[in-house]
Design a protein around this motif. Sequence first.
Motif, PDB file in Angstrom:
ATOM      1  N   SER A 128       7.703 -40.431  11.774  1.00  0.00           N
ATOM      2  CA  SER A 128       9.002 -39.767  11.870  1.00  0.00           C
ATOM      3  C   SER A 128       9.445 -39.737  13.335  1.00  0.00           C
ATOM      4  O   SER A 128       8.657 -40.018  14.248  1.00  0.00           O
ATOM      5  N   ASP A 129      10.701 -39.376  13.566  1.00  0.00           N
ATOM      6  CA  ASP A 129      11.207 -39.326  14.938  1.00  0.00           C
ATOM      7  C   ASP A 129      10.440 -38.320  15.783  1.00  0.00           C
ATOM      8  O   ASP A 129      10.367 -38.455  17.000  1.00  0.00           O
ATOM      9  N   ARG A 130       9.849 -37.306  15.133  1.00  0.00           N
ATOM     10  CA  ARG A 130       9.071 -36.289  15.843  1.00  0.00           C
ATOM     11  C   ARG A 130       7.563 -36.559  15.742  1.00  0.00           C
ATOM     12  O   ARG A 130       6.749 -35.728  16.129  1.00  0.00           O
ATOM     13  N   GLY A 131       7.221 -37.727  15.218  1.00  0.00           N
ATOM     14  CA  GLY A 131       5.831 -38.021  14.914  1.00  0.00           C
ATOM     15  C   GLY A 131       5.004 -38.441  16.118  1.00  0.00           C
ATOM     16  O   GLY A 131       5.533 -38.834  17.167  1.00  0.00           O
ATOM     17  N   CYS A 132       3.673 -38.387  15.929  1.00  0.00           N
ATOM     18  CA  CYS A 132       2.728 -38.719  16.986  1.00  0.00           C
ATOM     19  C   CYS A 132       1.604 -39.596  16.434  1.00  0.00           C
ATOM     20  O   CYS A 132       1.234 -39.482  15.270  1.00  0.00           O
ATOM     21  N   GLY A 189       9.066 -40.509  20.014  1.00  0.00           N
ATOM     22  CA  GLY A 189      10.266 -40.270  20.808  1.00  0.00           C
ATOM     23  C   GLY A 189      10.145 -39.019  21.647  1.00  0.00           C
ATOM     24  O   GLY A 189       9.103 -38.357  21.669  1.00  0.00           O
ATOM     25  N   LYS A 190      11.213 -38.674  22.327  1.00  0.00           N
ATOM     26  CA  LYS A 190      11.179 -37.551  23.271  1.00  0.00           C
ATOM     27  C   LYS A 190      11.071 -36.201  22.569  1.00  0.00           C
ATOM     28  O   LYS A 190      10.509 -35.248  23.116  1.00  0.00           O
ATOM     29  N   GLU A 191      11.601 -36.063  21.379  1.00  0.00           N
ATOM     30  CA  GLU A 191      11.621 -34.769  20.674  1.00  0.00           C
ATOM     31  C   GLU A 191      10.443 -34.670  19.711  1.00  0.00           C
ATOM     32  O   GLU A 191      10.600 -34.347  18.540  1.00  0.00           O
ATOM     33  N   TYR A 192       9.259 -34.915  20.205  1.00  0.00           N
ATOM     34  CA  TYR A 192       8.080 -34.911  19.347  1.00  0.00           C
ATOM     35  C   TYR A 192       7.574 -33.485  19.112  1.00  0.00           C
ATOM     36  O   TYR A 192       7.824 -32.565  19.905  1.00  0.00           O
ATOM     37  N   LEU A 193       6.864 -33.311  18.012  1.00  0.00           N
ATOM     38  CA  LEU A 193       6.289 -32.012  17.670  1.00  0.00           C
ATOM     39  C   LEU A 193       4.964 -31.828  18.403  1.00  0.00           C
ATOM     40  O   LEU A 193       4.057 -32.650  18.286  1.00  0.00           O
ATOM     41  N   CYS A 264      -0.093 -31.286  16.363  1.00  0.00           N
ATOM     42  CA  CYS A 264       1.004 -32.246  16.157  1.00  0.00           C
ATOM     43  C   CYS A 264       1.576 -32.247  14.748  1.00  0.00           C
ATOM     44  O   CYS A 264       2.246 -33.214  14.360  1.00  0.00           O
ATOM     45  N   SER A 265       1.319 -31.208  13.960  1.00  0.00           N
ATOM     46  CA  SER A 265       1.900 -31.153  12.612  1.00  0.00           C
ATOM     47  C   SER A 265       2.027 -29.719  12.159  1.00  0.00           C
ATOM     48  O   SER A 265       1.368 -28.817  12.692  1.00  0.00           O
TER      49      SER A 265
END
Length: 436
Positions: A128-132, A189-193, A264-265
């Motif tokens: 996802s865009d917030r994924g790691c 991306g920059k807005e990661y969790l 991270c989740s």
Amino acid sequence: MTLFEDVKAAFNEGLRQFELIMAENEEEYHISEVYNGGGIGKVIHGDNLSLMINMIRQGMSGSLQLIYVDPPFFSNEKYQASVRIISERIGAADILRIGAYDDRWSRGLREYLTMLTVRFLLMRELLSDRGCLWVHLDWHVVHYVKIIMDEIFGADNFINEVVWTYKSGGANKRSFARKHDNLLFYAKGKEYLFKTQKEKSYNREYKPYRFKGIEEFCDDMGWYTLVNMKDVWSIDMVGRTSVERSGYATQKPEKLLERIIKSCSDEGDLCADFFAGSGTLGAVCRKLGRKWIMCDESRLSVSCQIERLGRQGECFDVERFEPEICENRGEIILSFKDNRIALEQYTVKIMDDKKGECLDVKAIELIKKYLEGDSLSLVKFWSVDFDYDGRVHRADKIMKRGETSCETDEFSAGDKISVCGYDVMGNRFFAVIRAD
């Protein structure tokens, strides 16, 4: 060709393969669902490349919040799992050593890095865009892999290199003992969790500071404060007597995965491990309320995952790719009498395997001894579906090692009853009887 040229060539070849995959418009891969547990996790037996391609073609791009992978380390070694076999009938107990996986690469570093590159590109597509993404390696190739990861994710999206240090292994008279692994942590991306974790920081001499505005705590060691967790983690490996221990080679501790998953989740997020080994990610996700997908092409690995999660009471599905690596090698003879299903005899194909799961001469002789004297001692676990629909085995009841019969009245005359299980080598067996 220099090592740098190898890295560059491997990246370009992996990128070329990825572009070909994404340009193809083929039908989805066939998945055989062999067990529907109705849970929030999936154990998938097959090649992770095929699985990730299939996930993208099913519209799952951007669906994963966290991917943790513990791939081969380019160690040029073969790894074994240790399995204990016990038989009261013949009065014997032995340790069977069976190949877990083969980390030797006939075409060298370039082949290995190409394999990883195309998979990292697919993983990025699935995040996802917030994924790691966390990649677990060691000194062998972590420096080369970081260059490739910087190209794929962007150097600005590199977050941390976490060092996991431990006490066991690594002794060498010609160097300092190698006592750590490296975990590369990248965001899509920059807005990661990311959620900061806290750890204890003990005061000097373990005494209270009594500084104004500083909250202090005390335990058996002494006084400490809570600080943001650092990038060096001291966590014990899975010991020989640990309740976590499965016997699978290179098993990772749950505490290590717990820190990653918590960081991270969130609860309910979907996490994945495409080199799943003994199944630590799924075991920890179960405790933390995350959904999960685990994939491995090793029969031994998949059987360890199913046994481990089944023992914890987890509900999950099992799916299989590629029949050639997922065939039923075992054969079970059953009896059904007075509402009791019993295992009567077990046989298994003994053969070499290209996936590193081969048996040496000593192991083959050991297996033959138990096949002749007490074949059921080789059964690792088995499950029963009391109303088999002819397609998907649903485990209504799971029996652990040593349990050779199951009594129940959960059926009607004429029902099909399926039995599915695994032996100590990871071979699957399946049989169907009719309740008459």
